[in-house]
Design a protein around this motif. Structure first.
Motif, PDB file in Angstrom:
ATOM      1  N   ILE A 174       0.895  -1.383   0.086  1.00  0.00           N
ATOM      2  CA  ILE A 174       0.109   0.130  -0.061  1.00  0.00           C
ATOM      3  C   ILE A 174       0.892   1.274  -0.076  1.00  0.00           C
ATOM      4  O   ILE A 174       1.809   1.329   0.825  1.00  0.00           O
ATOM      5  CB  ILE A 174      -0.842  -0.236   1.284  1.00  0.00           C
ATOM      6  N   ASP A 175       0.825   2.130  -0.883  1.00  0.00           N
ATOM      7  CA  ASP A 175       1.615   3.408  -0.958  1.00  0.00           C
ATOM      8  C   ASP A 175       0.711   4.467  -0.637  1.00  0.00           C
ATOM      9  O   ASP A 175      -0.191   5.003  -1.397  1.00  0.00           O
ATOM     10  CB  ASP A 175       2.063   3.626  -2.549  1.00  0.00           C
ATOM     11  N   PRO A 176       0.955   5.042   0.518  1.00  0.00           N
ATOM     12  CA  PRO A 176      -0.079   5.969   1.125  1.00  0.00           C
ATOM     13  C   PRO A 176       0.026   7.318   0.293  1.00  0.00           C
ATOM     14  O   PRO A 176      -0.587   8.274   0.165  1.00  0.00           O
ATOM     15  CB  PRO A 176       0.731   6.225   2.587  1.00  0.00           C
ATOM     16  N   LEU A 217     -11.251   3.294  -2.318  1.00  0.00           N
ATOM     17  CA  LEU A 217      -9.933   3.431  -2.250  1.00  0.00           C
ATOM     18  C   LEU A 217      -9.199   2.154  -2.451  1.00  0.00           C
ATOM     19  O   LEU A 217      -9.703   1.067  -1.726  1.00  0.00           O
ATOM     20  CB  LEU A 217      -9.421   4.363  -1.101  1.00  0.00           C
ATOM     21  N   GLN A 218      -8.199   2.000  -3.061  1.00  0.00           N
ATOM     22  CA  GLN A 218      -7.303   0.876  -3.422  1.00  0.00           C
ATOM     23  C   GLN A 218      -6.967   0.129  -1.563  1.00  0.00           C
ATOM     24  O   GLN A 218      -7.139  -0.982  -1.605  1.00  0.00           O
ATOM     25  CB  GLN A 218      -5.939   1.010  -3.934  1.00  0.00           C
ATOM     26  N   PRO A 234      -1.391  -5.656   3.538  1.00  0.00           N
ATOM     27  CA  PRO A 234      -0.335  -5.365   2.728  1.00  0.00           C
ATOM     28  C   PRO A 234       0.616  -4.220   3.411  1.00  0.00           C
ATOM     29  O   PRO A 234       0.000  -3.374   3.960  1.00  0.00           O
ATOM     30  CB  PRO A 234      -0.746  -4.955   1.581  1.00  0.00           C
ATOM     31  N   SER A 235       1.893  -4.487   3.574  1.00  0.00           N
ATOM     32  CA  SER A 235       2.743  -3.470   3.951  1.00  0.00           C
ATOM     33  C   SER A 235       3.064  -2.064   3.551  1.00  0.00           C
ATOM     34  O   SER A 235       2.381  -2.090   2.282  1.00  0.00           O
ATOM     35  CB  SER A 235       4.376  -4.056   4.252  1.00  0.00           C
ATOM     36  N   LEU A 236       3.325  -1.261   4.096  1.00  0.00           N
ATOM     37  CA  LEU A 236       3.286   0.081   3.369  1.00  0.00           C
ATOM     38  C   LEU A 236       4.630   0.357   2.887  1.00  0.00           C
ATOM     39  O   LEU A 236       5.639  -0.193   2.955  1.00  0.00           O
ATOM     40  CB  LEU A 236       3.398   1.365   4.341  1.00  0.00           C
ATOM     41  N   SER A 239       5.043   2.260  -4.547  1.00  0.00           N
ATOM     42  CA  SER A 239       4.401   1.432  -5.301  1.00  0.00           C
ATOM     43  C   SER A 239       5.308   1.548  -6.668  1.00  0.00           C
ATOM     44  O   SER A 239       5.862   2.606  -7.026  1.00  0.00           O
ATOM     45  CB  SER A 239       2.904   1.538  -5.912  1.00  0.00           C
ATOM     46  N   THR A 240       5.550   0.403  -7.252  1.00  0.00           N
ATOM     47  CA  THR A 240       6.208   0.308  -8.755  1.00  0.00           C
ATOM     48  C   THR A 240       5.328  -0.110  -9.897  1.00  0.00           C
ATOM     49  O   THR A 240       5.745  -0.337 -10.772  1.00  0.00           O
ATOM     50  CB  THR A 240       7.480  -0.306  -8.571  1.00  0.00           C
ATOM     51  N   SER A 241       3.988   0.114  -9.658  1.00  0.00           N
ATOM     52  CA  SER A 241       2.874  -0.574 -10.604  1.00  0.00           C
ATOM     53  C   SER A 241       3.137   0.397 -11.666  1.00  0.00           C
ATOM     54  O   SER A 241       3.413   1.569 -11.890  1.00  0.00           O
ATOM     55  CB  SER A 241       1.575  -0.111  -9.786  1.00  0.00           C
ATOM     56  N   THR A 242       2.932  -0.627 -12.842  1.00  0.00           N
ATOM     57  CA  THR A 242       2.954   0.043 -14.121  1.00  0.00           C
ATOM     58  C   THR A 242       1.420  -0.512 -15.117  1.00  0.00           C
ATOM     59  O   THR A 242       1.458  -0.433 -16.037  1.00  0.00           O
ATOM     60  CB  THR A 242       3.886  -0.583 -14.978  1.00  0.00           C
TER      61      THR A 242
END
Length: 290
Positions: A174-176, A217-218, A234-236, A239-242
């Motif tokens: 999870i990317d805050p 929200l995701q 999931p840990s904080l 994110s490197t999502s593409t």
């Protein structure tokens, strides 16, 4: 008996074909490969191997259809794949079946808003990725031939949920700093929407968002799933999502579709998960090794 072609008889296409067949339509499905066609050989309607990117193969077809649904999948391919399957596929279908009513399943990824705002069919569409621009080009082509465009949100249903699969893999974070609204739609609600759009005297050149009632929200999705399944949140991290949807952050409205009588069976993430999706993942959920 009206005849319909489902060009792309896969996850969404099969559910849609089943619905039309049950309603008395004469249904025919096309898939890209013989293997895919063989998997659905038991269906009560024929499914043939016809690659819609093959102009000669499509133009040689001898049948006629009252309606066509172009719901072929790119399989997550690149821009060239998108152009071949979506745009060239639409051209080949309309060249051969010019008198048929066509419906194209596009994507809400054409909306590139990043501020969490609500978007409607009238909102700006300016996708940053070439794949999104090809979808828009295909939409314009279909609309120019008096067709209908259905912009689908993220598809999930029995045996399919990207968010659940990522949680179960234990690799998601999870990317805050990059949380975003997730817009989703259950496969069966898509089928119901497509059925409605082709069973009413809908004006030509119309576009509809096909999405459930409650963008979420995701991070809330993951926290709800973690609590429901008694799994770690999931840990904080960064994110490197593409993902093609990963850079966008918007809430997509279904008001226009609801306004013509469509009502989702699964109006929210939680309802769809509990009633339809979690049971189909029971083996993976109960096995700690997954």
């Amino acid at each position: 008996m009206p005849r319909i072609l489902i060009a792309g008889c896969g996850y969404v296409g099969q559910a849609t074909a089943d619905l039309f067949h049950a309603a008395g339509w004469s249904v025919e499905g096309w898939t890209q490969s013989a293997e895919s066609a063989a998997k659905v050989a038991a269906k009560p309607y024929p499914v043939y191997e016809v690659d819609i990117t093959d102009e000669a193969r499509v133009s040689a077809y001898a049948g006629v259809f009252d309606a066509i649904i172009h719901c072929a999948s790119s399989g997550g391919g690149d821009a060239d794949t998108y152009r071949q399957i979506y745009l060239n596929g639409a051209r080949n279908l309309l060249d051969r079946f010019d008198g048929s009513r066509i419906l194209f399943t596009s994507s809400t990824s054409v909306y590139a808003q990043r501020d969490g705002s609500w978007v409607t069919e009238e909102s700006q569409t300016k996708p940053a990725r070439e794949t999104g621009r090809i979808l828009l080009e295909t939409e314009e082509f279909v609309l120019g031939h008096r067709g209908i465009v259905a912009r689908l949100a993220g598809i999930y249903g029995p045996g399919r949920s990207a968010l659940l699969s990522k949680l179960l893999s234990g690799e998601e974070i999870i990317d805050p700093t990059n949380d975003r609204f997730v817009n989703q739609i259950h496969r069966d609600d898509i089928a119901a929407a497509l059925f409605l759009l082709l069973n009413r005297p809908s004006p030509a050149r119309e576009t509809y968002n096909v999405v459930d009632d409650q963008p979420i929200l995701q991070s809330e999705c993951y926290r709800w799933l973690a609590e429901k399944l008694n799994r770690p949140v999931p840990s904080l991290g960064r994110s490197t999502s593409t993902s093609k949807r990963g850079a966008n952050n918007k809430r997509v409205s279904n008001a226009k579709l609801r306004g013509i009588g469509w009502k989702p069976r699964y109006p929210s993430f939680a309802e769809a998960m509990e009633k339809s999706i979690l049971p189909s993942f029971a083996e993976f959920i109960s096995n700690p090794s997954h």
